[in-house]
Each structure stands twice: as C-alpha cells, then as structure tokens.
Design a protein around this motif. Structure first.
Motif, PDB file in Angstrom:
ATOM      1  N   MET A  20       0.829  -1.204   0.000  1.00 51.98           N
ATOM      2  CA  MET A  20       0.000   0.000   0.000  1.00 51.98           C
ATOM      3  C   MET A  20       0.871   1.265   0.000  1.00 51.98           C
ATOM      4  O   MET A  20       0.608   2.221  -0.742  1.00 51.98           O
ATOM      5  N   ILE A  21       1.912   1.272   0.807  1.00 51.60           N
ATOM      6  CA  ILE A  21       2.805   2.434   0.882  1.00 51.60           C
ATOM      7  C   ILE A  21       3.513   2.662  -0.454  1.00 51.60           C
ATOM      8  O   ILE A  21       3.645   3.797  -0.919  1.00 51.60           O
ATOM      9  N   THR A  22       3.938   1.572  -1.093  1.00 53.12           N
ATOM     10  CA  THR A  22       4.628   1.748  -2.370  1.00 53.12           C
ATOM     11  C   THR A  22       3.686   2.201  -3.482  1.00 53.12           C
ATOM     12  O   THR A  22       4.110   2.866  -4.424  1.00 53.12           O
ATOM     13  N   TRP A  23       2.394   1.853  -3.371  1.00 57.98           N
ATOM     14  CA  TRP A  23       1.410   2.423  -4.295  1.00 57.98           C
ATOM     15  C   TRP A  23       1.413   3.944  -4.147  1.00 57.98           C
ATOM     16  O   TRP A  23       1.377   4.682  -5.133  1.00 57.98           O
ATOM     17  N   ALA A  24       1.447   4.415  -2.898  1.00 56.36           N
ATOM     18  CA  ALA A  24       1.459   5.860  -2.648  1.00 56.36           C
ATOM     19  C   ALA A  24       2.706   6.504  -3.258  1.00 56.36           C
ATOM     20  O   ALA A  24       2.628   7.594  -3.838  1.00 56.36           O
ATOM     21  N   LEU A  25       3.858   5.833  -3.128  1.00 58.73           N
ATOM     22  CA  LEU A  25       5.086   6.358  -3.737  1.00 58.73           C
ATOM     23  C   LEU A  25       4.947   6.472  -5.249  1.00 58.73           C
ATOM     24  O   LEU A  25       5.304   7.496  -5.847  1.00 58.73           O
ATOM     25  N   LEU A  26       4.439   5.418  -5.866  1.00 56.78           N
ATOM     26  CA  LEU A  26       4.279   5.417  -7.315  1.00 56.78           C
ATOM     27  C   LEU A  26       3.293   6.496  -7.758  1.00 56.78           C
ATOM     28  O   LEU A  26       3.571   7.264  -8.682  1.00 56.78           O
ATOM     29  N   LEU A  27       2.155   6.564  -7.102  1.00 60.15           N
ATOM     30  CA  LEU A  27       1.157   7.565  -7.482  1.00 60.15           C
ATOM     31  C   LEU A  27       1.650   8.986  -7.242  1.00 60.15           C
ATOM     32  O   LEU A  27       1.358   9.898  -8.023  1.00 60.15           O
ATOM     33  N   SER A  28       2.434   9.180  -6.184  1.00 59.53           N
ATOM     34  CA  SER A  28       3.023  10.499  -5.930  1.00 59.53           C
ATOM     35  C   SER A  28       3.991  10.872  -7.044  1.00 59.53           C
ATOM     36  O   SER A  28       4.004  12.026  -7.522  1.00 59.53           O
ATOM     37  N   GLY A  29       4.802   9.912  -7.463  1.00 60.84           N
ATOM     38  CA  GLY A  29       5.714  10.159  -8.569  1.00 60.84           C
ATOM     39  C   GLY A  29       4.978  10.497  -9.850  1.00 60.84           C
ATOM     40  O   GLY A  29       5.393  11.384 -10.609  1.00 60.84           O
ATOM     41  N   MET A  30       3.872   9.806 -10.090  1.00 58.99           N
ATOM     42  CA  MET A  30       3.070  10.087 -11.282  1.00 58.99           C
ATOM     43  C   MET A  30       2.449  11.481 -11.202  1.00 58.99           C
ATOM     44  O   MET A  30       2.374  12.194 -12.208  1.00 58.99           O
ATOM     45  N   PHE A  31       2.037  11.871 -10.010  1.00 61.99           N
ATOM     46  CA  PHE A  31       1.489  13.211  -9.816  1.00 61.99           C
ATOM     47  C   PHE A  31       2.539  14.267 -10.154  1.00 61.99           C
ATOM     48  O   PHE A  31       2.262  15.233 -10.869  1.00 61.99           O
ATOM     49  N   VAL A  32       3.745  14.065  -9.635  1.00 67.40           N
ATOM     50  CA  VAL A  32       4.831  15.024  -9.898  1.00 67.40           C
ATOM     51  C   VAL A  32       5.123  15.089 -11.392  1.00 67.40           C
ATOM     52  O   VAL A  32       5.275  16.170 -11.960  1.00 67.40           O
ATOM     53  N   LYS A  33       5.186  13.934 -12.044  1.00 68.62           N
ATOM     54  CA  LYS A  33       5.528  13.899 -13.466  1.00 68.62           C
ATOM     55  C   LYS A  33       4.422  14.468 -14.355  1.00 68.62           C
ATOM     56  O   LYS A  33       4.680  15.312 -15.210  1.00 68.62           O
TER      57      LYS A  33
END
Length: 156
Positions: A20-33
């Motif tokens: 779940m935490i790594t989903w948040a990391l991935l989605l945060s990265g996608m938001f930034v990009k």
C-alpha cells in the motif's frame, strides 16, 4: 522465532502495508511527473520499489493461501487486491477477521498432501533458503519486467 516471517498473519500484514505504501510512492511520482510536469525519476524510483514489493506480496499471498488452505476465490481476491491501489491492507484486515491468517504455519507441523503444499512446506521448513530463493526469483522477474519498460509500452 521472533522474525516477521514467524507467523503468517504478521508476514502478510507487513507485506500488505508495504504494498500500500509503495502504491502511494508510485502515485506520488506520477502526480509530480504528469500534473506538476516535474522530474520523471520519481516515477522510476516509486515504480521500481512498488514493482519489487508487488512481486513479493504476490509470493507471500500464494504461500499464505497454500499454507492456510484458502479457497481459490480468496486467493484471487488477495492477488487482485494488489492491483487496485490501497486495497491490500483492507483485504488483509478482512482476511484476519475471517480467520484466514493463521497464528502459525500449518505446514511446519502437518504433512503436506499436494505437490503445491510440498513446495510450500519445504519453503517453510527452510525459511532462509526459501527467502533467498524468493528474493532471487523476484529480482529476476523484476529485471525482466524492467527490461521490457513501462507496462504502457509493452504492446506499442
């Protein structure tokens, strides 16, 4: 044994939370990009970490399902929970409430009855070897997937 892997419920809970935490990391990265038009390295970093944890979660889900004799539908739901962001922890909590996550590994004391149970029992009786093997297999699969590039480019 006081390690995370000592109890199926503990190991599964840790992996569900990590997924779940790594989903948040991935989605945060996608938001930034994509939204902030920022550095795409965050997607690569978050995606890599998430991919490795995702594969680890899949391995542990199958191991726990075999050991605890889950129905196929429960295994499918457990695996499917990793595909939908943030669903692994609610699935883990639901599985715990329904008694699907044992306090002990059944196949450490019971004789396996199927070929799949024999493999799981072997892994549980030799946890260090099994963990090293699982990490190597996950790393190989992860490397192959990395070489293929992002999933959005697989069929282009």
């Amino acid at each position: 044994m006081s390690t995370i892997a000592a109890r199926p419920a503990r190991l599964y809970g840790v992996l569900a939370l990590a997924e779940m935490i790594t989903w948040a990391l991935l989605l945060s990265g996608m938001f930034v990009k994509y939204v902030l038009d920022g550095w795409d390295g965050f997607v690569r970093i978050g995606g890599s970490i998430h991919g490795f944890v995702f594969l680890s979660y899949v391995v542990v889900t199958v191991l726990v399902a075999v050991d605890q004799r889950w129905k196929f539908s429960s295994l499918a739901l457990g695996l499917g929970s990793a595909i939908i962001p943030f669903l692994t922890l609610p699935f883990e909590r639901s599985a715990a409430r329904r008694g699907m996550l044992g306090a002990t590994w059944r196949l450490r004391s019971e004789e396996p009855t199927t070929p799949v149970e024999r493999v799981a029992a072997l892994a549980l009786k030799h946890p260090v070897l099994a963990a090293v093997t699982a990490v190597i297999v996950v790393a190989v699969v992860f490397s192959v997937l990395l070489s293929l590039g992002p999933p959005t480019e697989w069929f282009s």
